[in-house]
Design a protein around this motif. Structure first.
Motif, PDB file in Angstrom:
ATOM      1  N   GLY A 180      28.298  32.293  33.639  1.00 45.45           N
ATOM      2  CA  GLY A 180      28.780  33.573  34.137  1.00 45.45           C
ATOM      3  C   GLY A 180      29.911  34.184  33.350  1.00 45.45           C
ATOM      4  O   GLY A 180      30.609  35.064  33.847  1.00 45.45           O
ATOM      5  N   CYS A 181      30.106  33.754  32.121  1.00 43.48           N
ATOM      6  CA  CYS A 181      31.272  34.227  31.366  1.00 43.48           C
ATOM      7  C   CYS A 181      31.233  35.728  31.097  1.00 43.48           C
ATOM      8  O   CYS A 181      32.263  36.392  31.163  1.00 43.48           O
ATOM      9  N   LEU A 182      30.062  36.294  30.819  1.00 44.73           N
ATOM     10  CA  LEU A 182      30.002  37.718  30.498  1.00 44.73           C
ATOM     11  C   LEU A 182      30.292  38.585  31.721  1.00 44.73           C
ATOM     12  O   LEU A 182      31.213  39.415  31.669  1.00 44.73           O
ATOM     13  N   PRO A 183      29.591  38.419  32.850  1.00 45.79           N
ATOM     14  CA  PRO A 183      29.953  39.239  34.008  1.00 45.79           C
ATOM     15  C   PRO A 183      31.362  38.939  34.524  1.00 45.79           C
ATOM     16  O   PRO A 183      32.060  39.846  35.000  1.00 45.79           O
ATOM     17  N   ARG A 184      31.808  37.697  34.423  1.00 46.66           N
ATOM     18  CA  ARG A 184      33.166  37.349  34.858  1.00 46.66           C
ATOM     19  C   ARG A 184      34.207  38.094  34.033  1.00 46.66           C
ATOM     20  O   ARG A 184      35.132  38.699  34.563  1.00 46.66           O
ATOM     21  N   SER A 185      34.055  38.081  32.715  1.00 41.67           N
ATOM     22  CA  SER A 185      35.034  38.742  31.850  1.00 41.67           C
ATOM     23  C   SER A 185      34.990  40.257  32.021  1.00 41.67           C
ATOM     24  O   SER A 185      36.033  40.915  32.044  1.00 41.67           O
ATOM     25  N   LEU A 186      33.795  40.815  32.173  1.00 39.67           N
ATOM     26  CA  LEU A 186      33.662  42.258  32.383  1.00 39.67           C
ATOM     27  C   LEU A 186      34.279  42.664  33.719  1.00 39.67           C
ATOM     28  O   LEU A 186      35.033  43.639  33.800  1.00 39.67           O
ATOM     29  N   GLY A 187      33.966  41.916  34.762  1.00 42.39           N
ATOM     30  CA  GLY A 187      34.519  42.208  36.078  1.00 42.39           C
ATOM     31  C   GLY A 187      36.029  42.083  36.110  1.00 42.39           C
ATOM     32  O   GLY A 187      36.721  42.912  36.700  1.00 42.39           O
ATOM     33  N   ALA A 188      36.555  41.063  35.471  1.00 43.90           N
ATOM     34  CA  ALA A 188      38.008  40.867  35.437  1.00 43.90           C
ATOM     35  C   ALA A 188      38.695  42.009  34.685  1.00 43.90           C
ATOM     36  O   ALA A 188      39.745  42.499  35.113  1.00 43.90           O
ATOM     37  N   ALA A 235      42.892  38.690  38.253  1.00 42.20           N
ATOM     38  CA  ALA A 235      41.598  39.373  38.220  1.00 42.20           C
ATOM     39  C   ALA A 235      40.471  38.367  37.974  1.00 42.20           C
ATOM     40  O   ALA A 235      39.426  38.419  38.621  1.00 42.20           O
ATOM     41  N   ARG A 236      40.682  37.452  37.055  1.00 38.70           N
ATOM     42  CA  ARG A 236      39.679  36.427  36.764  1.00 38.70           C
ATOM     43  C   ARG A 236      39.444  35.551  37.996  1.00 38.70           C
ATOM     44  O   ARG A 236      38.303  35.249  38.348  1.00 38.70           O
ATOM     45  N   ASP A 237      40.525  35.151  38.655  1.00 33.24           N
ATOM     46  CA  ASP A 237      40.408  34.339  39.866  1.00 33.24           C
ATOM     47  C   ASP A 237      39.637  35.072  40.958  1.00 33.24           C
ATOM     48  O   ASP A 237      38.815  34.477  41.662  1.00 33.24           O
TER      49      ASP A 237
END
Length: 144
Positions: A77-85, A61-63
């Motif tokens: 982009g850590c916040l949208p990345r973690s939320l999206g993952a 998911a992170r990838d």
């Protein structure tokens, strides 16, 4: 530091997975604009009834999020990345532990990440590098 550069974006993410990540990118970006207590409330609803995500599911998911978004792949982009993952994992019925916190060594560094099996996924740092301030772990429908 803990995030890939745009030149190191993941490859080999399936078309279907990319489409799902693109679908969740806008909600993840919108969610990232909310105050922390609202983010936590939304995620606590979203994770209800999910099974704990495996490291493989969380990494995939992170990838996928990094593959479809330069912002998510970038250092800020850590916040949208973690939320999206986390939301991408939820589409398959699983939920990683979504966390936000700070690094334990100087300089001060706020960060958001996902964990599976109690370990940060895809961060490239030791397990105890970050201290959690907020965590939303999978829980059953009954709230346990």
């Amino acid at each position: 530091m803990t995030t890939p550069s745009a030149l190191e974006r993941p490859t080999g993410v399936s078309f279907a997975r990319r489409q799902a990540a693109r679908f969740l990118l806008l909600p993840a970006l919108a969610l990232s604009l909310l105050p922390p207590r609202r983010i936590r409330a939304v995620l606590e609803l979203a994770c209800r009834g999910a099974t704990p995500a495996t490291t493989g599911q969380a990494q995939a998911a992170r990838d996928a999020m990094c593959a479809v978004s330069l912002r998510c792949a970038g250092p800020k982009g850590c916040l949208p990345r973690s939320l999206g993952a986390a939301l991408l994992c939820r589409l398959s019925g699983a939920w990683p532990t979504w966390c936000t916190g700070v690094s334990v060594v100087p300089p001060f560094n706020a960060h958001a990440w996902i964990e599976a099996d109690g370990r940060p996924v895809g961060e490239g740092v030791p397990d105890d590098y970050f201290t959690r301030l907020i965590a939303v772990a999978p829980r059953s429908r009954s709230g346990r």
